[in-house]
Design a protein around this motif. Structure first.
Motif, PDB file in Angstrom:
ATOM      1  N   ASP A 502       0.852  -1.194   0.000  1.00 29.76           N
ATOM      2  CA  ASP A 502       0.000   0.000   0.000  1.00 29.76           C
ATOM      3  C   ASP A 502       0.891   1.248   0.000  1.00 29.76           C
ATOM      4  OD1 ASP A 502      -1.412   2.230   0.928  1.00 29.76           O
ATOM      5  OD2 ASP A 502      -2.849   0.983   2.023  1.00 29.76           O
ATOM      6  N   GLU A 503       0.812   2.010  -1.084  1.00 28.60           N
ATOM      7  CA  GLU A 503       1.762   3.128  -1.230  1.00 28.60           C
ATOM      8  C   GLU A 503       1.606   4.194  -0.165  1.00 28.60           C
ATOM      9  OE1 GLU A 503       2.526   4.901  -4.972  1.00 28.60           O
ATOM     10  OE2 GLU A 503       2.598   2.970  -6.015  1.00 28.60           O
ATOM     11  N   LYS A 504       0.380   4.430   0.232  1.00 35.07           N
ATOM     12  CA  LYS A 504       0.155   5.445   1.265  1.00 35.07           C
ATOM     13  C   LYS A 504       0.803   4.982   2.575  1.00 35.07           C
ATOM     14  CE  LYS A 504      -3.595   7.874   3.668  1.00 35.07           C
ATOM     15  NZ  LYS A 504      -3.968   6.974   4.779  1.00 35.07           N
ATOM     16  N   ALA A 505       0.567   3.722   2.903  1.00 30.51           N
ATOM     17  CA  ALA A 505       1.161   3.169   4.126  1.00 30.51           C
ATOM     18  C   ALA A 505       2.683   3.224   4.041  1.00 30.51           C
ATOM     19  CB  ALA A 505       0.686   1.736   4.336  1.00 30.51           C
ATOM     20  N   GLN A 506       3.211   2.866   2.886  1.00 33.38           N
ATOM     21  CA  GLN A 506       4.674   2.905   2.716  1.00 33.38           C
ATOM     22  C   GLN A 506       5.212   4.309   2.974  1.00 33.38           C
ATOM     23  OE1 GLN A 506       5.398   1.565  -1.257  1.00 33.38           O
ATOM     24  NE2 GLN A 506       5.051  -0.610  -0.783  1.00 33.38           N
ATOM     25  N   ASN A 778      10.250  -0.398  -2.901  1.00 37.52           N
ATOM     26  CA  ASN A 778      10.601  -1.744  -2.495  1.00 37.52           C
ATOM     27  C   ASN A 778      11.248  -1.758  -1.110  1.00 37.52           C
ATOM     28  OD1 ASN A 778      10.161  -4.292  -3.288  1.00 37.52           O
ATOM     29  ND2 ASN A 778      11.772  -4.338  -4.847  1.00 37.52           N
ATOM     30  N   TRP A 779      12.056  -0.734  -0.877  1.00 38.90           N
ATOM     31  CA  TRP A 779      12.689  -0.647   0.442  1.00 38.90           C
ATOM     32  C   TRP A 779      11.628  -0.472   1.528  1.00 38.90           C
ATOM     33  CZ3 TRP A 779      17.809  -1.194   1.920  1.00 38.90           C
ATOM     34  CH2 TRP A 779      18.052  -0.942   3.283  1.00 38.90           C
ATOM     35  N   ALA A 780      10.696   0.434   1.260  1.00 34.89           N
ATOM     36  CA  ALA A 780       9.627   0.680   2.236  1.00 34.89           C
ATOM     37  C   ALA A 780       8.868  -0.612   2.518  1.00 34.89           C
ATOM     38  CB  ALA A 780       8.670   1.746   1.707  1.00 34.89           C
ATOM     39  N   LYS A 781       8.617  -1.360   1.450  1.00 34.91           N
ATOM     40  CA  LYS A 781       7.901  -2.626   1.611  1.00 34.91           C
ATOM     41  C   LYS A 781       8.702  -3.589   2.496  1.00 34.91           C
ATOM     42  CE  LYS A 781       6.227  -6.541  -1.076  1.00 34.91           C
ATOM     43  NZ  LYS A 781       6.008  -7.129  -2.405  1.00 34.91           N
ATOM     44  N   SER A 782       9.985  -3.704   2.204  1.00 36.09           N
ATOM     45  CA  SER A 782      10.832  -4.613   2.997  1.00 36.09           C
ATOM     46  C   SER A 782      10.901  -4.180   4.463  1.00 36.09           C
ATOM     47  CB  SER A 782      12.258  -4.650   2.443  1.00 36.09           C
ATOM     48  OG  SER A 782      12.307  -5.445   1.293  1.00 36.09           O
ATOM     49  N   ALA A 783      11.038  -2.869   4.655  1.00 36.47           N
ATOM     50  CA  ALA A 783      11.150  -2.363   6.028  1.00 36.47           C
ATOM     51  C   ALA A 783       9.861  -2.655   6.795  1.00 36.47           C
ATOM     52  CB  ALA A 783      11.448  -0.865   6.005  1.00 36.47           C
ATOM     53  N   LEU A 784       8.748  -2.401   6.122  1.00 34.42           N
ATOM     54  CA  LEU A 784       7.450  -2.652   6.744  1.00 34.42           C
ATOM     55  C   LEU A 784       7.276  -4.147   7.059  1.00 34.42           C
ATOM     56  CD1 LEU A 784       4.424  -0.705   5.305  1.00 34.42           C
ATOM     57  CD2 LEU A 784       4.159  -2.657   6.818  1.00 34.42           C
ATOM     58  N   LEU A 785       7.723  -4.978   6.117  1.00 38.61           N
ATOM     59  CA  LEU A 785       7.600  -6.422   6.348  1.00 38.61           C
ATOM     60  C   LEU A 785       8.472  -6.878   7.521  1.00 38.61           C
ATOM     61  CD1 LEU A 785       7.354  -7.894   2.732  1.00 38.61           C
ATOM     62  CD2 LEU A 785       5.631  -8.008   4.567  1.00 38.61           C
ATOM     63  N   ASN A 786       9.603  -6.199   7.696  1.00 37.80           N
ATOM     64  CA  ASN A 786      10.416  -6.553   8.857  1.00 37.80           C
ATOM     65  C   ASN A 786       9.644  -6.349  10.150  1.00 37.80           C
ATOM     66  OD1 ASN A 786      13.538  -7.323   8.814  1.00 37.80           O
ATOM     67  ND2 ASN A 786      13.057  -6.281   6.890  1.00 37.80           N
ATOM     68  N   VAL A 787       8.930  -5.234  10.236  1.00 43.53           N
ATOM     69  CA  VAL A 787       8.110  -5.004  11.431  1.00 43.53           C
ATOM     70  C   VAL A 787       7.004  -6.064  11.520  1.00 43.53           C
ATOM     71  CG1 VAL A 787       6.623  -3.371  12.649  1.00 43.53           C
ATOM     72  CG2 VAL A 787       8.564  -2.529  11.305  1.00 43.53           C
ATOM     73  N   ALA A 788       6.348  -6.293  10.396  1.00 46.28           N
ATOM     74  CA  ALA A 788       5.217  -7.224  10.387  1.00 46.28           C
ATOM     75  C   ALA A 788       5.631  -8.639  10.791  1.00 46.28           C
ATOM     76  CB  ALA A 788       4.577  -7.237   8.999  1.00 46.28           C
TER      77      ALA A 788
END
Ligand code: C3B
Length: 822
Positions: A502-506, A778-788
């Motif tokens: 989700d781009e807004k979330a990213q 992609n970085w934002a996605k990876s960073a977010l997935l690390n938290v998740a």
């Protein structure tokens, strides 16, 4: 819970008046901190009393977490978080014109520990209280904790940390529970009228152990457990009119013993120095804690044979292992149990956690010292050993090798790990890989003989401190998106996965990261006088300085990057800020020299116009729990680059992940499990595997000279260690570091931590980091997935596993959650 703001404000003002005879306007910041803390303590103590009452009523099993170290960090903010009163108190203080952050900043950081092992103990206490388990932390009230680190001219200087100077509001002296602890003398024995042999320690010196209790507040459940740390006092103030020479001498010696024993924490991490005073510290707090555990049990029970049903001792590494023999002593000598009765209870009560395979950390005490200091304890250890050796002989008839490798006493030494394994019912490692190495390699003989004792407990961290308190922006964002269950159920974070694309979330997520980077940049400006760009990649390695953790490889790689930039000033290069924080043990030469190297490289690179700010190197002075909270929140890249097999678990790696940093690391310790959770795509893995490293070690090492000769980039960097590039006044300054990598006399001693072997693969992984960071989404996605995906790494999960497999406690739920304010 209800919070009475006006009442709270009144209490703070009144505290300032009664404590200091001042008004709020006249009070210093320290005085305001004290006044606020006492207002909070007032609430905490009510809950503390209610909890202990309920424990008395329900009589649950109690865990005693025995540890030489508790790295608690500041208490005020954490207590407010766990009372669920942080925001309300911040608001109330704001109305008084007081900034809670500044108040928190006045608290000394109780640093009664070195690094990972001590911080793990603190996280465990938080989880135990939050999960409604009755527990005590047992430790030492060092007058001086971990030294404060100052950097002068690039060198580390150790300054004493007088954390008690202003008085510590969150402790309570409990003289009614004082215990006597005996050292030295000799043991006499006689047979009593019932035909039993009675042992008596005579001619000893003793100290009085006086406990101080600190409250451990559970999150939102009203539970308050206790960290009990022991202070030492002379047994009796010696009377000046005692002119009998012998008495006078003894009185002075006892006074000195008491003064010295709790004076200072040994600042060694993963290293055993074999000092007599250290063994005294160990026996001091263990004897007091074991005596009190037995006394407490006997206050409400009659049958000591069921002691283990109500009490568990968890031994945090081998440091508290004398507990095995001390419990035997108390049960036999003070309570008349037979050897066999006492042994069964002891084995069922004690359990041991191993935290390292580093051979230099193994505790082995010379018999001479051990038996002189602890004569009765030594007798008991000898008997444990005699019986254990008989068992080995029964199992492996004629096999001397087994005895040599497994005996508790051998070759003039008492081996504490062996005592801990034999005298307990559980042995655990702290990450899956670590436990496997224990079973297959380090403790293989013990695993073969008693496989049922071995188990793994992958470490964890408390999300209450390391997300909720450390990173309020991210904590609120997470709660807005997936609710607040994560605070006591970290796997609930996995609900964040749906926002990964989700781009807004990213964008929101990366914006929070950016604001945390701005916060850290400000700290760096104020403390280091260095300007760093919050838009650059924040690449962070914070942890104790140790050769196996390879801060040296990190800085060598920075030297290499700098060479690249000098050769190709116009190359495509994404700006990087390399952040270090690390204390070195005071006597650890190569560790201290590595700090100097980092600072020298920083000086050159930060001021080179060719670099033009594209690389910044920052060494954060006095890295500790309080500034760690800010650093984790601001990191993009988490450096976890230990030589594979050497880092038992690591816990910093988990704190970074929880705050959305990507791991750049080897397949070591808990990194393996982090990658398993988040996926290889969302981390940067490099280097030799643990298996490969162990292969090399078992077959005589490797030859770094081959790499040096064949790789000009590496050769150039190493030559810069000895040609004055970073120390023009003294080109020889860094020679010891160079020699540690390329000791030409003895290849087996060269580069024991495989820095050259892993260098190219590390540099390549760093290139992947840079490429990945350029792809913002992609970085934002990876960073977010690390938290998740960080859910597994809560110490709540770890504690529930200890419960399931080792402690088997029942939860205690308070009848009504006490009010927050009276
Ligand atoms: C540390 C280990 O070095 C870490 O890998 C581990 O995560 C922690 O313990 C907690 O288990 N450790 C330490 O800080 N001090 C020691 N003496 C031994 C291990």
């Amino acid at each position: 819970m209800k919070f009475d703001k006006e009442l709270f404000k009144g209490t703070v003002l009144n505290n300032i008046k009664t404590l200091y005879r001042r008004t709020l306007e006249e009070a210093t910041e320290q005085q305001i901190f004290q006044a606020v803390s006492y207002a909070i303590k007032d609430v905490v103590v009510d809950n503390w009393m209610a909890t202990q009452k309920e424990y008395e009523k329900k009589d649950p099993k109690i865990v005693y977490y025995m540890s030489m170290e508790f790295l608690m960090g500041r208490a005020l903010g954490n207590n407010l978080i766990n009372l669920r009163a942080y925001k309300e108190v911040a608001e109330a203080l704001d109305e008084l014109g007081v900034d809670l952050n500044l108040v928190e900043d006045q608290e000394p950081d109780p640093a009664l520990g070195n690094g990972g092992l001590g911080r793990l103990a603190a996280c465990f206490l938080d989880s135990l209280a939050t999960l409604n388990y009755a527990a005590y932390g047992c430790g030492i009230r060092y007058r001086y904790g971990m030294f404060r680190q100052e950097i002068r001219d690039g060198y580390q200087v150790e300054v004493p940390d007088n954390w008690l100077a202003d008085g510590y509001p969150f402790e309570l002296r409990r003289p009614e529970y004082a215990k006597e602890v005996k050292f030295g003398g000799w043991v006499s024995s006689y047979v009593d009228e019932n035909g039993r042999t009675i042992f008596k320690q005579e001619g000893y010196q003793s100290v009085q152990a006086v406990p101080y209790d600190m409250p451990i507040v559970g999150y939102g459940n009203g539970i308050v457990n206790t960290l009990r740390i022991w202070d030492a006092q002379p047994v009796e103030c010696f009377s000046l009119d005692s002119f009998d020479k012998g008495d006078y001498q003894k009185a002075v010696e006892q006074e000195n013993l008491a003064r010295n024993i709790v004076e200072v924490l040994y600042p060694n991490d993963n290293h055993y120095a074999g000092k007599e005073l250290r063994l005294k510290q160990q026996y001091f707090f263990i004897s007091a804690s074991v005596q009190e555990a037995v006394d407490k049990y006997m206050r409400t029970h009659t049958d000591l044979h069921k002691f283990h049903e109500k009490v568990a001792f968890q031994l945090n590494d081998t440091h508290p292992t004398v507990a095995v023999a001390e419990l035997m002593r108390v049960l036999m000598d003070d309570h008349d149990l037979s050897w066999d009765e006492a042994w069964e209870i002891t084995c069922k009560t004690c359990a041991y956690t191993n935290h390292t395979i580093m051979s230099e950390a193994l505790e082995k005490w010379p018999i001479e010292l051990f038996s002189r200091l602890l004569p009765r304890i030594y007798q008991i250890v000898e008997e444990i050993n005699r019986r254990f050796v008989l068992r080995i002989q029964q199992m492996y008839p004629g096999n001397q090798e087994k005895i040599r490798k497994m005996a508790i006493i051998y070759d003039g030494q008492v081996k504490m790990a062996h005592l801990a394994i034999v005298g307990g019912h559980s042995v655990n490692g702290v990450a899956r890989l670590h436990t496997e190495i224990l079973e297959k390699q380090e403790l293989r003989d013990f695993y073969e003989m008693m496989p049922e004792k071995f188990n793994n407990k992958t470490n964890g961290i408390t999300q209450r401190r390391f997300l909720l308190h450390a990173n309020p922006l991210l904590a609120d964002w997470v709660t807005d998106h997936v609710g607040d269950e994560w605070i006591t159920d970290l796997p609930a974070l996995s609900r964040l996965r749906i926002y990964a694309d989700d781009e807004k979330a990213q964008q929101e997520f990366m914006n929070i990261k950016y604001q945390n980077k701005v916060r850290l940049a400000k700290y760096i400006r104020e403390h280091n006088g260095i300007e760093v760009d919050p838009r650059s990649i924040f690449d962070v390695q914070v942890k104790r300085l140790h050769e196996y953790k390879r801060q040296l490889m990190n800085i060598l790689h920075i030297m290499y990057l700098y060479n690249e930039l000098k050769d190709h000033p116009d190359m495509d290069f994404y700006p990087r800020t390399f952040i270090f924080g690390a204390k070195a043990a005071a006597g650890y030469r190569n560790a201290k020299l590595t700090i100097k190297l980092i600072n020298s490289v920083a000086d050159v690179i930060n001021n080179d116009p060719v670099v033009d700010g594209r690389i910044k190197v920052v060494f954060i002075e006095n890295y500790r729990v309080s500034n760690a909270e800010w650093i984790f929140a601001a990191a993009d890249v988490s450096e976890q680059i230990s030589t594979a097999s050497k880092e038992a678990s690591g816990t910093g790696n988990m704190k970074f992940m929880l705050n959305g940093a990507l791991t750049l690391g080897t397949m070591d310790g808990a990194n393996v499990e982090i990658v398993e959770e988040v996926g290889k795509k969302n981390a940067f893995i490099f280097g030799l595997s643990a298996e490969q490293v162990i292969q090399y070690e078992n077959y005589g090492g490797y030859n770094p000279m081959d790499i040096f000769n064949n790789d000009q980039d590496i050769r150039r960097v190493l030559m810069q260690l000895i040609n004055g590039t970073y120390s023009p006044q003294d080109p020889e300054l860094f020679r010891p570091l160079y020699n540690s990598l390329l000791n030409t006399q003895d290849t087996a001693k060269a580069d024991t931590y495989f820095i050259l072997a892993d260098f190219k693969s590390y540099a390549e992984a760093q290139r992947r980091v840079e490429a990945a960071y350029k792809d913002e989404k992609n970085w934002a996605k990876s960073a977010l997935l690390n938290v998740a995906c960080a859910g597994k790494f809560s110490s709540d999960r770890t504690i529930e596993e200890y419960e399931r497999d080792i402690w088997h406690q029942e939860k205690v739920i308070l009848p009504s959650k006490p009010e927050l304010s009276k």
